[in-house]
Design a protein around this motif. Structure first.
Motif, short mmCIF file in Angstrom:
data_model
loop_
_atom_site.label_atom_id
_atom_site.label_comp_id
_atom_site.label_asym_id
_atom_site.label_seq_id
_atom_site.Cartn_x
_atom_site.Cartn_y
_atom_site.Cartn_z
N ALA A 70 0.86 -1.18 0.00
CA ALA A 70 0.00 0.00 0.00
C ALA A 70 0.90 1.24 0.00
O ALA A 70 1.99 1.21 0.57
N LEU A 71 0.44 2.29 -0.65
CA LEU A 71 1.23 3.51 -0.76
C LEU A 71 0.44 4.71 -0.26
O LEU A 71 -0.77 4.80 -0.50
N THR A 72 1.11 5.60 0.43
CA THR A 72 0.54 6.90 0.75
C THR A 72 1.16 7.89 -0.22
O THR A 72 2.38 7.97 -0.35
N VAL A 73 0.31 8.63 -0.92
CA VAL A 73 0.76 9.58 -1.92
C VAL A 73 0.33 10.97 -1.48
O VAL A 73 -0.84 11.20 -1.15
N ARG A 88 1.13 18.61 -8.29
CA ARG A 88 2.45 17.98 -8.22
C ARG A 88 2.40 16.84 -7.21
O ARG A 88 2.16 17.07 -6.03
N ILE A 89 2.64 15.63 -7.70
CA ILE A 89 2.76 14.48 -6.80
C ILE A 89 4.17 14.57 -6.23
O ILE A 89 5.15 14.44 -6.95
N ALA A 90 4.25 14.84 -4.92
CA ALA A 90 5.52 15.20 -4.31
C ALA A 90 6.15 14.10 -3.48
O ALA A 90 7.38 14.07 -3.34
N LEU A 91 5.36 13.21 -2.90
CA LEU A 91 5.91 12.22 -1.99
C LEU A 91 5.14 10.92 -2.12
O LEU A 91 3.91 10.92 -2.15
N VAL A 92 5.86 9.83 -2.19
CA VAL A 92 5.27 8.49 -2.23
C VAL A 92 5.97 7.66 -1.16
O VAL A 92 7.21 7.58 -1.15
N SER A 93 5.19 7.08 -0.25
CA SER A 93 5.76 6.27 0.83
C SER A 93 4.98 4.97 0.96
O SER A 93 3.75 4.98 0.91
N PRO A 94 5.69 3.86 1.17
CA PRO A 94 4.98 2.62 1.46
C PRO A 94 4.34 2.71 2.83
O PRO A 94 4.88 3.32 3.75
N VAL A 95 3.17 2.12 2.97
CA VAL A 95 2.48 2.10 4.26
C VAL A 95 3.10 1.00 5.11
O VAL A 95 3.24 -0.13 4.66
N ARG A 96 3.48 1.36 6.30
CA ARG A 96 4.04 0.39 7.25
C ARG A 96 3.03 0.19 8.37
O ARG A 96 2.50 1.15 8.91
N PHE A 97 2.76 -1.05 8.70
CA PHE A 97 1.82 -1.36 9.76
C PHE A 97 2.57 -1.61 11.05
O PHE A 97 3.60 -2.27 11.05
N ALA A 98 2.04 -1.08 12.15
CA ALA A 98 2.69 -1.23 13.46
C ALA A 98 2.83 -2.70 13.81
O ALA A 98 1.90 -3.48 13.67
#
Length: 104
Positions: A70-73, A88-98
């Motif tokens: 999953a990605l947070t954009v 502008r799509i500025a940041l893409v991060s994978p979702v990390r689950f606790a």
């Protein structure tokens, strides 16, 4: 058909593209699909916070698939909807689950 509104243009920043390539597993393709969808429907996403200069910051989540996490954009509207402008799509991060690893 007459439409006086200028089209919205969405782009993926170099930094976001680099992050997608580092994530791998189809991340760039998923973000490219989001970019195309934002040009058609610039009101997608959830407003995260206001920025200076009339820009608005929005986020959305792309659900995981069997090949990518999953990605947070995070993206920025320089002229928020309904005004046409540049996204502008500025940041893409994978979702990390606790408590979990990177596996889904």
């Amino acid at each position: 058909m007459s439409d006086d509104r200028q089209p919205t243009v969405a782009e993926i920043t170099r930094e976001a593209q680099t992050r997608c390539l580092a994530i791998g597993s189809g991340a760039l393709e998923a973000v490219e699909a989001l970019r195309a969808e934002l040009e058609k429907n610039p009101t997608l996403g959830r407003r995260a916070q206001s920025a200076v200069g009339g820009m608005k910051i929005y986020t959305t989540r792309l659900e995981a698939t069997y090949i990518r996490p999953a990605l947070t954009v995070t993206y920025v509207y320089d002229a928020p909807p309904p005004e046409p402008g540049l996204i502008r799509i500025a940041l893409v991060s994978p979702v990390r689950f606790a408590g979990g690893g990177s596996e889904l």
